[in-house]
Design a protein around this motif. Structure first.
Motif, PDB file in Angstrom:
ATOM      1  N   ALA A  30       0.882  -1.326  -0.077  1.00 19.67           N
ATOM      2  CA  ALA A  30       0.057  -0.036  -0.103  1.00 19.67           C
ATOM      3  C   ALA A  30       0.836   1.387   0.027  1.00 19.67           C
ATOM      4  CB  ALA A  30      -0.806  -0.185   1.151  1.00 19.67           C
ATOM      5  N   ARG A  31       1.143   1.776  -1.369  1.00 17.60           N
ATOM      6  CA  ARG A  31       1.971   3.033  -1.397  1.00 17.60           C
ATOM      7  C   ARG A  31       1.137   4.349  -1.030  1.00 17.60           C
ATOM      8  NH1 ARG A  31       7.064   2.588  -1.815  1.00 17.60           N
ATOM      9  NH2 ARG A  31       8.068   0.408  -2.740  1.00 17.60           N
ATOM     10  N   CYS A  32      -0.045   4.174  -0.861  1.00 15.33           N
ATOM     11  CA  CYS A  32      -0.984   5.275  -0.594  1.00 15.33           C
ATOM     12  C   CYS A  32      -0.546   5.992   0.895  1.00 15.33           C
ATOM     13  CB  CYS A  32      -2.350   5.181  -0.810  1.00 15.33           C
ATOM     14  SG  CYS A  32      -3.014   3.769   0.078  1.00 15.33           S
ATOM     15  N   ARG A  33      -0.854   7.065   0.913  1.00 17.02           N
ATOM     16  CA  ARG A  33      -1.028   7.613   2.313  1.00 17.02           C
ATOM     17  C   ARG A  33      -2.010   6.909   3.186  1.00 17.02           C
ATOM     18  NH1 ARG A  33       0.916  13.111   3.254  1.00 17.02           N
ATOM     19  NH2 ARG A  33       2.564  13.586   1.733  1.00 17.02           N
ATOM     20  N   ALA A  34      -2.042   6.967   4.548  1.00 14.25           N
ATOM     21  CA  ALA A  34      -2.847   6.716   5.275  1.00 14.25           C
ATOM     22  C   ALA A  34      -3.904   7.599   5.211  1.00 14.25           C
ATOM     23  CB  ALA A  34      -2.488   6.234   6.794  1.00 14.25           C
ATOM     24  N   ASN A  35      -5.210   7.285   5.070  1.00 14.23           N
ATOM     25  CA  ASN A  35      -6.184   8.198   5.044  1.00 14.23           C
ATOM     26  C   ASN A  35      -7.350   7.962   6.237  1.00 14.23           C
ATOM     27  OD1 ASN A  35      -7.649   6.193   4.000  1.00 14.23           O
ATOM     28  ND2 ASN A  35      -8.052   7.274   2.222  1.00 14.23           N
ATOM     29  N   HIS A  36      -7.289   6.829   6.966  1.00 18.85           N
ATOM     30  CA  HIS A  36      -8.073   6.740   8.139  1.00 18.85           C
ATOM     31  C   HIS A  36      -7.503   5.691   9.071  1.00 18.85           C
ATOM     32  CE1 HIS A  36      -9.921   3.302   5.896  1.00 18.85           C
ATOM     33  NE2 HIS A  36     -10.103   2.681   7.269  1.00 18.85           N
ATOM     34  N   ALA A  37      -7.746   5.803  10.439  1.00 22.44           N
ATOM     35  CA  ALA A  37      -7.529   5.011  11.209  1.00 22.44           C
ATOM     36  C   ALA A  37      -8.468   4.842  12.421  1.00 22.44           C
ATOM     37  CB  ALA A  37      -6.073   5.601  12.131  1.00 22.44           C
ATOM     38  N   SER A  38      -8.589   3.453  12.752  1.00 20.10           N
ATOM     39  CA  SER A  38      -9.887   3.280  13.706  1.00 20.10           C
ATOM     40  C   SER A  38      -9.256   2.574  14.835  1.00 20.10           C
ATOM     41  CB  SER A  38     -10.875   2.711  12.905  1.00 20.10           C
ATOM     42  OG  SER A  38     -10.457   1.394  12.484  1.00 20.10           O
ATOM     43  N   MET A  39      -9.881   2.558  15.930  1.00 24.28           N
ATOM     44  CA  MET A  39      -9.683   1.676  17.206  1.00 24.28           C
ATOM     45  C   MET A  39     -10.596   1.138  18.040  1.00 24.28           C
ATOM     46  SD  MET A  39      -6.878   2.580  19.962  1.00 24.28           S
ATOM     47  CE  MET A  39      -7.601   3.442  21.154  1.00 24.28           C
ATOM     48  N   PHE A  40     -10.854  -0.243  18.163  1.00 26.65           N
ATOM     49  CA  PHE A  40     -12.018  -0.564  18.832  1.00 26.65           C
ATOM     50  C   PHE A  40     -11.338  -0.914  20.018  1.00 26.65           C
ATOM     51  CE2 PHE A  40     -12.939  -1.285  14.539  1.00 26.65           C
ATOM     52  CZ  PHE A  40     -14.437  -1.157  14.572  1.00 26.65           C
ATOM     53  N   ASN A  41     -12.186  -0.540  21.184  1.00 25.54           N
ATOM     54  CA  ASN A  41     -11.445  -0.825  22.679  1.00 25.54           C
ATOM     55  C   ASN A  41     -12.548  -1.705  23.240  1.00 25.54           C
ATOM     56  OD1 ASN A  41     -10.364  -0.764  25.025  1.00 25.54           O
ATOM     57  ND2 ASN A  41      -9.561   1.281  24.681  1.00 25.54           N
ATOM     58  N   ALA A  42     -12.594  -2.960  23.742  1.00 29.76           N
ATOM     59  CA  ALA A  42     -13.411  -3.418  24.265  1.00 29.76           C
ATOM     60  C   ALA A  42     -12.964  -3.983  25.648  1.00 29.76           C
ATOM     61  CB  ALA A  42     -13.658  -4.768  23.608  1.00 29.76           C
ATOM     62  N   LYS A  43     -13.915  -3.511  26.501  1.00 30.69           N
ATOM     63  CA  LYS A  43     -13.409  -3.671  27.872  1.00 30.69           C
ATOM     64  C   LYS A  43     -14.520  -4.776  28.552  1.00 30.69           C
ATOM     65  CE  LYS A  43     -10.305  -0.605  29.568  1.00 30.69           C
ATOM     66  NZ  LYS A  43      -9.769  -1.252  28.467  1.00 30.69           N
ATOM     67  N   ILE A  44     -13.989  -5.836  29.045  1.00 29.57           N
ATOM     68  CA  ILE A  44     -14.891  -7.068  29.446  1.00 29.57           C
ATOM     69  C   ILE A  44     -14.878  -7.284  30.918  1.00 29.57           C
ATOM     70  CG2 ILE A  44     -15.253  -9.637  29.375  1.00 29.57           C
ATOM     71  CD1 ILE A  44     -13.295  -9.206  26.723  1.00 29.57           C
ATOM     72  N   ASP A  45     -16.166  -7.163  31.537  1.00 33.22           N
ATOM     73  CA  ASP A  45     -16.638  -7.361  32.827  1.00 33.22           C
ATOM     74  C   ASP A  45     -17.574  -8.500  33.024  1.00 33.22           C
ATOM     75  OD1 ASP A  45     -16.363  -7.002  35.471  1.00 33.22           O
ATOM     76  OD2 ASP A  45     -17.237  -5.211  35.493  1.00 33.22           O
ATOM     77  N   ASP A  46     -17.039  -9.533  33.141  1.00 33.19           N
ATOM     78  CA  ASP A  46     -18.087 -10.752  33.120  1.00 33.19           C
ATOM     79  C   ASP A  46     -18.994 -10.808  31.787  1.00 33.19           C
ATOM     80  OD1 ASP A  46     -17.134 -11.775  35.457  1.00 33.19           O
ATOM     81  OD2 ASP A  46     -18.242 -10.386  36.537  1.00 33.19           O
TER      82      ASP A  46
END
Lengths: 184, 272
Positions: B100-116
Protein backbone atom coordinates in the motif's frame (compact mmCIF):
# COMPACT_ATOMS: atom_id res chain seq x y z
CA UNK A 1 33.60 -4.04 20.95
CA UNK A 2 35.15 -0.79 22.01
CA UNK A 3 38.28 -0.79 24.03
CA UNK A 4 37.02 1.76 26.54
CA UNK A 5 34.46 -0.67 27.93
CA UNK A 6 36.96 -3.43 28.25
CA UNK A 7 39.37 -1.69 30.57
CA UNK A 8 38.18 -2.00 34.14
CA UNK A 9 37.55 1.36 35.74
CA UNK A 10 40.25 1.15 38.31
CA UNK A 11 40.71 4.06 40.67
CA UNK A 12 39.51 6.62 38.22
CA UNK A 13 38.75 10.17 39.20
CA UNK A 14 41.25 10.23 42.00
CA UNK A 15 42.99 13.15 40.41
CA UNK A 16 39.86 14.90 39.29
CA UNK A 17 39.18 18.18 41.04
CA UNK A 18 35.59 19.34 41.22
CA UNK A 19 35.14 21.97 38.56
CA UNK A 20 32.02 23.54 40.08
CA UNK A 21 32.30 27.14 41.25
CA UNK A 22 31.05 26.41 44.75
CA UNK A 23 33.72 23.86 45.51
CA UNK A 24 35.16 25.76 48.43
CA UNK A 25 32.23 24.95 50.64
CA UNK A 26 31.59 21.49 49.19
CA UNK A 27 32.97 18.49 50.98
CA UNK A 28 35.63 16.54 49.13
CA UNK A 29 33.86 13.71 47.35
CA UNK A 30 33.95 10.58 49.39
CA UNK A 31 35.20 7.44 47.72
CA UNK A 32 33.83 4.00 48.21
CA UNK A 33 35.93 0.98 47.56
CA UNK A 34 34.35 -2.09 46.02
CA UNK A 35 35.94 -5.45 45.57
CA UNK A 36 34.82 -7.82 42.84
CA UNK A 37 34.71 -11.58 43.30
CA UNK A 38 37.90 -11.85 41.25
CA UNK A 39 39.61 -9.50 43.70
CA UNK A 40 39.75 -6.36 41.62
CA UNK A 41 39.46 -3.14 43.53
CA UNK A 42 37.19 -0.38 42.29
CA UNK A 43 37.26 3.02 43.84
CA UNK A 44 34.14 4.96 42.95
CA UNK A 45 32.65 8.22 44.05
CA UNK A 46 30.09 7.91 46.78
CA UNK A 47 27.34 9.29 44.52
CA UNK A 48 27.98 6.47 42.05
CA UNK A 49 28.07 3.79 44.73
CA UNK A 50 24.79 5.09 46.14
CA UNK A 51 23.17 4.21 42.84
CA UNK A 52 23.65 0.61 43.89
CA UNK A 53 20.84 -0.05 46.34
CA UNK A 54 22.73 -3.01 47.74
CA UNK A 55 25.79 -0.91 48.53
CA UNK A 56 23.62 1.91 49.82
CA UNK A 57 21.92 -0.33 52.35
CA UNK A 58 25.30 -1.70 53.34
CA UNK A 59 26.28 1.80 54.44
CA UNK A 60 22.92 2.48 55.98
CA UNK A 61 23.41 -0.54 58.19
CA UNK A 62 26.94 0.49 59.14
CA UNK A 63 27.30 4.20 58.43
CA UNK A 64 30.81 4.57 59.76
CA UNK A 65 32.20 1.70 57.80
CA UNK A 66 35.33 2.47 55.86
CA UNK A 67 35.85 -1.08 54.84
CA UNK A 68 36.11 -2.34 51.36
CA UNK A 69 32.70 -3.51 50.17
CA UNK A 70 33.03 -7.07 48.96
CA UNK A 71 30.79 -7.99 46.03
CA UNK A 72 30.66 -11.76 45.78
CA UNK A 73 29.28 -13.12 42.50
CA UNK A 74 30.22 -9.93 40.71
CA UNK A 75 33.20 -10.11 38.41
CA UNK A 76 35.33 -7.18 37.36
CA UNK A 77 34.36 -6.82 33.73
CA UNK A 78 30.60 -6.45 34.05
CA UNK A 79 31.10 -4.41 37.20
CA UNK A 80 33.31 -1.92 35.38
CA UNK A 81 30.66 -1.58 32.67
CA UNK A 82 27.94 -1.09 35.26
CA UNK A 83 30.01 1.59 36.98
CA UNK A 84 30.62 3.29 33.64
CA UNK A 85 26.87 3.36 32.99
CA UNK A 86 25.99 4.67 36.45
CA UNK A 87 28.56 7.46 36.26
CA UNK A 88 26.88 8.75 33.12
CA UNK A 89 23.41 8.43 34.64
CA UNK A 90 24.49 10.64 37.53
CA UNK A 91 25.54 13.32 35.10
CA UNK A 92 22.09 13.13 33.54
CA UNK A 93 20.48 13.32 36.96
CA UNK A 94 22.34 16.54 37.70
CA UNK A 95 21.73 17.85 34.23
CA UNK A 96 18.59 16.29 32.76
CA UNK A 97 18.67 15.92 29.02
CA UNK A 98 16.40 13.11 27.90
CA UNK A 99 17.58 13.16 24.31
CA UNK A 100 21.24 12.90 25.28
CA UNK A 101 20.47 10.23 27.85
CA UNK A 102 18.60 8.18 25.29
CA UNK A 103 21.47 8.57 22.86
CA UNK A 104 24.03 7.57 25.44
CA UNK A 105 22.02 4.55 26.58
CA UNK A 106 21.53 3.39 23.00
CA UNK A 107 25.23 3.69 22.25
CA UNK A 108 26.17 2.01 25.50
CA UNK A 109 23.96 -0.95 24.60
CA UNK A 110 24.72 -1.36 20.92
CA UNK A 111 28.45 -1.64 21.43
CA UNK A 112 28.02 -4.50 23.90
CA UNK A 113 28.17 -8.09 22.79
CA UNK A 114 25.32 -10.43 23.70
CA UNK A 115 27.51 -11.91 26.39
CA UNK A 116 28.45 -8.54 27.87
CA UNK A 117 24.79 -7.63 28.06
CA UNK A 118 23.64 -10.76 29.79
CA UNK A 119 26.66 -10.70 32.09
CA UNK A 120 25.67 -7.29 33.31
CA UNK A 121 22.10 -8.36 34.13
CA UNK A 122 22.91 -10.42 37.25
CA UNK A 123 25.21 -7.60 38.40
CA UNK A 124 22.50 -4.96 37.97
CA UNK A 125 20.10 -7.33 39.67
CA UNK A 126 22.42 -8.07 42.59
CA UNK A 127 23.30 -4.41 43.07
CA UNK A 128 19.62 -3.49 42.65
CA UNK A 129 20.09 -0.82 40.01
CA UNK A 130 16.54 -0.74 38.72
CA UNK A 131 17.03 1.70 35.85
CA UNK A 132 19.93 -0.24 34.43
CA UNK A 133 18.13 -3.53 34.85
CA UNK A 134 15.18 -2.15 32.90
CA UNK A 135 17.44 -0.89 30.16
CA UNK A 136 19.31 -4.20 29.95
CA UNK A 137 16.16 -6.30 29.93
CA UNK A 138 14.74 -4.17 27.14
CA UNK A 139 17.99 -4.50 25.18
CA UNK A 140 17.91 -8.28 25.47
CA UNK A 141 14.23 -8.33 24.51
CA UNK A 142 15.10 -6.27 21.44
CA UNK A 143 17.90 -8.63 20.50
CA UNK A 144 15.71 -11.72 20.47
CA UNK A 145 12.79 -10.02 18.77
CA UNK A 146 11.87 -11.64 15.48
CA UNK A 147 14.61 -14.25 15.85
CA UNK A 148 14.26 -17.99 15.41
CA UNK A 149 13.73 -20.48 18.23
CA UNK A 150 17.27 -21.74 17.69
CA UNK A 151 18.61 -18.23 18.10
CA UNK A 152 16.72 -17.78 21.36
CA UNK A 153 17.99 -21.12 22.65
CA UNK A 154 21.55 -20.14 21.85
CA UNK A 155 21.16 -16.71 23.29
CA UNK A 156 20.00 -17.98 26.65
CA UNK A 157 21.95 -21.21 26.51
CA UNK A 158 18.77 -23.25 26.75
CA UNK A 159 18.68 -26.99 26.25
CA UNK A 160 15.65 -28.04 24.27
CA UNK A 161 13.74 -30.49 26.47
CA UNK A 162 10.81 -30.99 24.12
CA UNK A 163 10.59 -34.22 22.18
CA UNK A 164 10.62 -33.88 18.42
CA UNK A 165 6.90 -34.69 18.37
CA UNK A 166 6.07 -32.10 21.01
CA UNK A 167 8.04 -29.44 19.20
CA UNK A 168 6.48 -30.26 15.87
CA UNK A 169 3.04 -30.03 17.47
CA UNK A 170 3.84 -26.59 18.92
CA UNK A 171 5.06 -25.37 15.58
CA UNK A 172 1.97 -26.69 13.83
CA UNK A 173 -0.35 -25.07 16.33
CA UNK A 174 1.19 -21.64 15.90
CA UNK A 175 2.52 -21.96 12.37
CA UNK A 176 1.88 -18.25 11.76
CA UNK A 177 4.46 -17.35 14.37
CA UNK A 178 7.27 -19.19 12.60
CA UNK A 179 7.13 -17.29 9.34
CA UNK A 180 9.10 -14.22 8.39
CA UNK A 181 11.78 -14.73 11.01
CA UNK A 182 14.91 -12.59 10.75
CA UNK A 183 18.20 -14.07 9.72
CA UNK A 184 20.36 -14.99 12.67
CA UNK B 1 7.52 -23.63 5.87
CA UNK B 2 10.02 -23.74 8.68
CA UNK B 3 13.54 -22.79 7.79
CA UNK B 4 16.24 -24.28 9.93
CA UNK B 5 18.78 -21.64 10.76
CA UNK B 6 22.28 -22.83 10.27
CA UNK B 7 24.17 -19.73 11.25
CA UNK B 8 23.86 -19.51 14.99
CA UNK B 9 25.61 -17.27 17.43
CA UNK B 10 29.23 -18.14 17.62
CA UNK B 11 29.71 -17.74 21.33
CA UNK B 12 27.90 -20.42 23.21
CA UNK B 13 27.54 -19.78 26.86
CA UNK B 14 25.54 -21.16 29.71
CA UNK B 15 23.31 -18.63 31.24
CA UNK B 16 21.85 -18.94 34.64
CA UNK B 17 19.58 -15.99 34.94
CA UNK B 18 17.01 -16.14 37.73
CA UNK B 19 13.42 -16.82 36.78
CA UNK B 20 12.18 -13.34 37.58
CA UNK B 21 14.78 -11.81 35.28
CA UNK B 22 13.87 -14.00 32.36
CA UNK B 23 10.22 -13.20 32.93
CA UNK B 24 11.04 -9.49 33.08
CA UNK B 25 12.89 -9.78 29.77
CA UNK B 26 10.08 -11.67 28.08
CA UNK B 27 7.56 -9.12 29.32
CA UNK B 28 9.51 -6.50 27.42
CA UNK B 29 9.27 -8.40 24.14
CA UNK B 30 6.70 -6.40 22.24
CA UNK B 31 6.10 -9.04 19.63
CA UNK B 32 3.76 -11.92 20.20
CA UNK B 33 5.26 -14.04 17.44
CA UNK B 34 8.61 -13.88 19.21
CA UNK B 35 6.92 -14.83 22.46
CA UNK B 36 5.25 -17.80 20.83
CA UNK B 37 8.61 -18.93 19.50
CA UNK B 38 10.21 -18.42 22.92
CA UNK B 39 7.55 -20.66 24.40
CA UNK B 40 8.78 -23.51 22.25
CA UNK B 41 12.42 -23.03 23.22
CA UNK B 42 12.10 -25.21 26.29
CA UNK B 43 9.56 -26.25 28.91
CA UNK B 44 10.94 -23.70 31.31
CA UNK B 45 10.47 -20.95 28.76
CA UNK B 46 7.01 -22.22 27.95
CA UNK B 47 6.14 -21.74 31.61
CA UNK B 48 7.52 -18.20 31.55
CA UNK B 49 5.53 -17.20 28.50
CA UNK B 50 2.37 -18.58 30.06
CA UNK B 51 2.79 -16.04 32.85
CA UNK B 52 2.62 -13.10 30.50
CA UNK B 53 -0.96 -11.89 30.49
CA UNK B 54 -0.79 -8.96 28.13
CA UNK B 55 -0.17 -9.69 24.49
CA UNK B 56 0.65 -7.27 21.73
CA UNK B 57 0.07 -8.36 18.16
CA UNK B 58 1.05 -6.56 15.01
CA UNK B 59 -0.28 -8.11 11.85
CA UNK B 60 -2.18 -7.46 8.70
CA UNK B 61 -5.91 -7.92 8.46
CA UNK B 62 -5.45 -11.13 6.52
CA UNK B 63 -3.07 -12.63 9.04
CA UNK B 64 -5.45 -11.91 11.87
CA UNK B 65 -8.29 -13.58 9.99
CA UNK B 66 -6.15 -16.69 9.52
CA UNK B 67 -5.23 -16.82 13.18
CA UNK B 68 -8.79 -16.43 14.25
CA UNK B 69 -10.36 -18.82 11.78
CA UNK B 70 -7.75 -21.48 12.54
CA UNK B 71 -8.86 -21.56 16.13
CA UNK B 72 -12.56 -21.37 15.60
CA UNK B 73 -13.56 -25.01 15.20
CA UNK B 74 -11.78 -26.16 18.32
CA UNK B 75 -12.15 -24.14 21.37
CA UNK B 76 -12.75 -20.88 23.10
CA UNK B 77 -9.08 -20.27 22.64
CA UNK B 78 -7.90 -17.78 20.10
CA UNK B 79 -4.80 -18.69 18.25
CA UNK B 80 -2.75 -15.57 18.90
CA UNK B 81 -2.62 -16.57 22.55
CA UNK B 82 0.10 -19.09 23.33
CA UNK B 83 -1.79 -19.89 26.51
CA UNK B 84 -5.24 -19.43 27.99
CA UNK B 85 -4.56 -16.99 30.78
CA UNK B 86 -4.24 -13.93 28.64
CA UNK B 87 -5.92 -10.87 30.13
CA UNK B 88 -5.20 -8.23 27.60
CA UNK B 89 -4.88 -8.50 23.86
CA UNK B 90 -3.72 -5.60 21.74
CA UNK B 91 -3.93 -6.06 18.03
CA UNK B 92 -2.41 -3.54 15.68
CA UNK B 93 -3.47 -4.10 12.13
CA UNK B 94 -1.42 -2.55 9.43
CA UNK B 95 -1.03 -2.76 5.72
CA UNK B 96 2.28 -3.89 4.40
CA UNK B 97 4.04 -0.66 3.44
CA UNK B 98 5.38 -1.80 0.10
CA UNK B 99 2.00 -3.01 -1.05
CA UNK B 100 0.00 0.00 0.00
CA UNK B 101 1.97 2.94 -1.23
CA UNK B 102 -0.85 5.34 -0.60
CA UNK B 103 -1.02 7.70 2.31
CA UNK B 104 -2.92 6.52 5.30
CA UNK B 105 -6.25 8.24 5.17
CA UNK B 106 -8.01 6.73 8.08
CA UNK B 107 -7.36 4.93 11.30
CA UNK B 108 -9.71 3.26 13.69
CA UNK B 109 -9.57 1.71 17.08
CA UNK B 110 -11.88 -0.65 18.86
CA UNK B 111 -11.52 -0.89 22.56
CA UNK B 112 -13.47 -3.62 24.32
CA UNK B 113 -13.54 -3.82 28.09
CA UNK B 114 -14.90 -7.06 29.43
CA UNK B 115 -16.44 -7.35 32.82
CA UNK B 116 -18.03 -10.77 33.11
CA UNK B 117 -21.10 -10.58 30.87
CA UNK B 118 -20.76 -6.85 30.39
CA UNK B 119 -18.81 -5.94 27.30
CA UNK B 120 -18.26 -2.29 26.65
CA UNK B 121 -17.06 -1.52 23.15
CA UNK B 122 -15.84 1.88 22.16
CA UNK B 123 -14.81 2.95 18.73
CA UNK B 124 -12.62 5.83 17.68
CA UNK B 125 -12.14 6.70 14.05
CA UNK B 126 -9.90 9.34 12.53
CA UNK B 127 -9.97 10.36 8.90
CA UNK B 128 -7.46 12.50 7.14
CA UNK B 129 -9.34 15.32 5.45
CA UNK B 130 -6.70 17.65 4.14
CA UNK B 131 -3.51 19.57 4.54
CA UNK B 132 -3.30 22.89 6.30
CA UNK B 133 -1.86 25.59 4.12
CA UNK B 134 -1.52 29.28 4.63
CA UNK B 135 -5.09 30.44 4.63
CA UNK B 136 -6.99 27.32 3.78
CA UNK B 137 -7.34 23.60 3.97
CA UNK B 138 -6.18 22.21 0.70
CA UNK B 139 -6.99 18.96 -0.95
CA UNK B 140 -10.17 18.65 1.00
CA UNK B 141 -11.55 15.20 0.63
CA UNK B 142 -15.09 15.64 -0.66
CA UNK B 143 -16.42 12.77 1.37
CA UNK B 144 -15.98 14.85 4.44
CA UNK B 145 -18.93 16.89 3.28
CA UNK B 146 -21.03 13.79 2.90
CA UNK B 147 -23.33 12.45 5.50
CA UNK B 148 -21.86 11.53 8.82
CA UNK B 149 -22.84 7.89 8.45
CA UNK B 150 -20.00 7.61 5.99
CA UNK B 151 -17.73 7.18 8.94
CA UNK B 152 -19.71 4.33 10.25
CA UNK B 153 -19.50 2.68 6.90
CA UNK B 154 -15.72 2.94 7.11
CA UNK B 155 -15.64 1.19 10.41
CA UNK B 156 -18.14 -1.48 9.44
CA UNK B 157 -15.26 -3.49 8.21
CA UNK B 158 -13.42 -6.67 8.95
CA UNK B 159 -11.93 -5.17 12.05
CA UNK B 160 -15.31 -5.20 13.65
CA UNK B 161 -15.82 -8.81 12.63
CA UNK B 162 -12.46 -9.74 14.08
CA UNK B 163 -13.41 -8.15 17.35
CA UNK B 164 -16.67 -10.09 17.33
CA UNK B 165 -14.79 -13.33 16.77
CA UNK B 166 -12.31 -12.62 19.53
CA UNK B 167 -15.06 -11.72 21.95
CA UNK B 168 -17.08 -14.78 21.05
CA UNK B 169 -14.17 -17.19 21.44
CA UNK B 170 -12.23 -15.38 24.10
CA UNK B 171 -10.32 -17.04 26.91
CA UNK B 172 -12.23 -16.70 30.16
CA UNK B 173 -9.51 -14.53 31.62
CA UNK B 174 -9.59 -11.95 28.85
CA UNK B 175 -10.49 -8.51 30.19
CA UNK B 176 -9.59 -6.15 27.43
CA UNK B 177 -9.12 -6.18 23.68
CA UNK B 178 -7.82 -3.27 21.69
CA UNK B 179 -7.76 -3.46 17.93
CA UNK B 180 -6.29 -0.54 16.13
CA UNK B 181 -6.30 -0.38 12.41
CA UNK B 182 -3.75 1.77 10.72
CA UNK B 183 -3.19 1.94 7.04
CA UNK B 184 0.38 2.36 5.98
CA UNK B 185 2.90 4.46 7.82
CA UNK B 186 3.71 7.45 5.73
CA UNK B 187 5.88 10.08 7.35
CA UNK B 188 3.75 12.95 8.55
CA UNK B 189 5.05 16.33 9.45
CA UNK B 190 2.31 16.86 11.96
CA UNK B 191 -1.31 16.28 12.71
CA UNK B 192 -4.28 18.26 13.82
CA UNK B 193 -7.37 16.52 15.06
CA UNK B 194 -10.77 18.03 15.43
CA UNK B 195 -14.38 17.06 15.53
CA UNK B 196 -16.81 17.50 12.69
CA UNK B 197 -18.40 20.65 14.07
CA UNK B 198 -15.06 22.26 14.70
CA UNK B 199 -13.86 21.45 11.26
CA UNK B 200 -17.03 22.83 9.70
CA UNK B 201 -16.58 26.04 11.71
CA UNK B 202 -13.00 26.35 10.64
CA UNK B 203 -13.95 25.99 7.02
CA UNK B 204 -16.77 28.53 7.29
CA UNK B 205 -14.41 30.94 8.96
CA UNK B 206 -11.84 30.48 6.32
CA UNK B 207 -14.37 30.93 3.55
CA UNK B 208 -15.52 34.20 4.99
CA UNK B 209 -12.01 35.56 5.02
CA UNK B 210 -9.56 36.42 2.38
CA UNK B 211 -7.92 33.26 1.19
CA UNK B 212 -4.53 34.93 1.53
CA UNK B 213 -4.93 35.53 5.22
CA UNK B 214 -2.96 33.23 7.45
CA UNK B 215 -4.59 31.31 10.26
CA UNK B 216 -5.52 33.85 12.89
CA UNK B 217 -4.29 33.60 16.43
CA UNK B 218 -7.81 32.93 17.69
CA UNK B 219 -7.71 29.73 15.69
CA UNK B 220 -4.46 28.70 17.22
CA UNK B 221 -5.86 29.04 20.70
CA UNK B 222 -9.02 27.36 19.68
CA UNK B 223 -7.28 24.46 18.08
CA UNK B 224 -5.30 23.70 21.16
CA UNK B 225 -8.22 23.60 23.56
CA UNK B 226 -8.23 19.99 24.74
CA UNK B 227 -12.01 19.98 25.03
CA UNK B 228 -12.14 20.64 21.32
CA UNK B 229 -10.46 17.30 20.90
CA UNK B 230 -7.95 18.99 18.68
CA UNK B 231 -4.37 18.01 19.18
CA UNK B 232 -1.14 19.19 17.78
CA UNK B 233 0.98 16.15 18.22
CA UNK B 234 3.96 18.11 17.08
CA UNK B 235 4.44 21.16 19.19
CA UNK B 236 6.11 23.19 16.48
CA UNK B 237 3.92 26.21 16.62
CA UNK B 238 5.85 28.19 14.06
CA UNK B 239 5.63 25.62 11.35
CA UNK B 240 2.12 24.42 10.84
CA UNK B 241 1.85 24.61 7.14
CA UNK B 242 1.62 21.30 5.47
CA UNK B 243 0.41 19.54 8.57
CA UNK B 244 -2.37 17.13 7.94
CA UNK B 245 -5.77 17.69 9.35
CA UNK B 246 -7.54 14.72 10.84
CA UNK B 247 -11.18 14.52 11.62
CA UNK B 248 -12.10 12.28 14.50
CA UNK B 249 -15.32 10.52 15.32
CA UNK B 250 -16.21 8.70 18.49
CA UNK B 251 -18.79 6.04 18.01
CA UNK B 252 -20.31 6.30 21.40
CA UNK B 253 -21.93 9.51 22.51
CA UNK B 254 -21.85 8.58 26.13
CA UNK B 255 -18.09 8.45 26.29
CA UNK B 256 -16.39 10.21 29.09
CA UNK B 257 -14.30 12.92 27.57
CA UNK B 258 -11.07 11.93 29.28
CA UNK B 259 -11.40 8.36 28.20
CA UNK B 260 -12.04 9.47 24.67
CA UNK B 261 -8.97 11.67 24.64
CA UNK B 262 -6.83 8.84 25.86
CA UNK B 263 -8.17 6.62 23.10
CA UNK B 264 -7.44 9.26 20.54
CA UNK B 265 -3.89 9.70 21.70
CA UNK B 266 -3.40 5.98 21.69
CA UNK B 267 -4.87 5.69 18.25
CA UNK B 268 -2.80 8.44 16.76
CA UNK B 269 0.30 7.24 18.54
CA UNK B 270 0.42 4.52 15.92
CA UNK B 271 1.60 7.08 13.42
CA UNK B 272 4.62 8.21 15.35
Amino acid sequence: MSSSTDSPTLTTETTQLSPQPDTETAKPTKKITLKSSDNQIFEVEESVAMEFATVKSFFEDSPSSTDIVPLPNVTAKPLSQVIEFCKEQIKFKANPDEAQKKKYNAEFLTEKSDKDLVDMIPVANYLEIKDLLDVLNQAVADRIENKSVEYVRNFFGIDNDFTAEEEAALRREHAWAYEGVDED
Amino acid sequence: MITVRSRLIKEHYKLDLPDEIILAILEKVQDTETLVRCSSASKRFQAFVSKIDSLPLICTQGELSIMLSAALPHSIRISPCPHEDVKCLEVKLCSVPNIARCRANHASMFNAKIDDDQIDVRRTVAIQVGVLTRGFISKLIPIFLAKSNYYFRISQNETELCLDKILLHRPKTLRSVVISCVKDSYPFRGKVFMSRVQLANLMLDQLSKSSHQPLGSQHEDWLEEPENAAYWLKKQHRDREGETLWHIVYESESLHKLTAERDLKELMGDFD
